[in-house]
Write a protein that holds these residues in place. Sequence first.
Motif, short mmCIF file in Angstrom:
data_model
loop_
_atom_site.label_atom_id
_atom_site.label_comp_id
_atom_site.label_asym_id
_atom_site.label_seq_id
_atom_site.Cartn_x
_atom_site.Cartn_y
_atom_site.Cartn_z
N THR A 155 0.82 -1.22 0.00
CA THR A 155 0.00 0.00 0.00
C THR A 155 0.85 1.27 0.00
O THR A 155 0.65 2.16 -0.84
CB THR A 155 -0.97 0.00 1.19
N ASP A 156 1.80 1.38 0.91
CA ASP A 156 2.62 2.59 0.98
C ASP A 156 3.44 2.78 -0.28
O ASP A 156 3.58 3.90 -0.79
CB ASP A 156 3.53 2.56 2.21
N HIS A 157 3.99 1.69 -0.80
CA HIS A 157 4.78 1.75 -2.02
C HIS A 157 3.93 2.24 -3.20
O HIS A 157 4.35 3.10 -3.97
CB HIS A 157 5.37 0.37 -2.33
N ARG A 196 1.14 4.01 -3.08
CA ARG A 196 0.75 5.40 -2.89
C ARG A 196 1.89 6.38 -3.19
O ARG A 196 1.65 7.55 -3.44
CB ARG A 196 0.22 5.61 -1.47
N THR A 237 -6.01 3.00 2.71
CA THR A 237 -5.10 2.71 3.82
C THR A 237 -5.71 1.71 4.79
O THR A 237 -5.00 0.96 5.45
CB THR A 237 -4.70 4.00 4.57
#
Length: 153
Positions: free
Chosen positions: A42-44, A46, A59
């Motif tokens: 998810t963070d990657h 985004r 998230t």
Amino acid sequence: TPSGFVPGDFEVPRRLVTGHFRLEPLGPEHNESDHAAWTSSTDHIRATPGFEESSWPPTEGMSPEQNLADLEGHADDFANRVGFTYTVIDLPTDEVIGCVYIYPPREDGSDASVRSWVRSERAALDETLYLTVSGWLAAVWPFRAIDYATRGT
């Protein structure tokens, strides 16, 4: 009824195969592997060009059932020729490692809006995917001006 996004006589590609991966239309059959791919990254995703301002991926995540509904929506868009989402399948593992979205433009001045992502442990493939898809769009697809967040230097 034709959407007007692609010409009625345009034969939408069903597959693109490279030495590293293949693209095929994203559908319900990819649910488990797709869900695993993006929820692990998810963070990657985004932080990937084109997704910085996006509300996806959420998230808070999504259940496998919610993800399935999302994939069914993308498959319907593909069938109705209003948007084309391809899953990126690793060779030779057949694991989902990313997605490519080809949709009508969000802003004036382009014929299509394109975004793509790869899972975080395959981050090194992001620029290769971008260059491959950019070349494919230029060679095969009927778009003249494409909005696709650039990669690399």
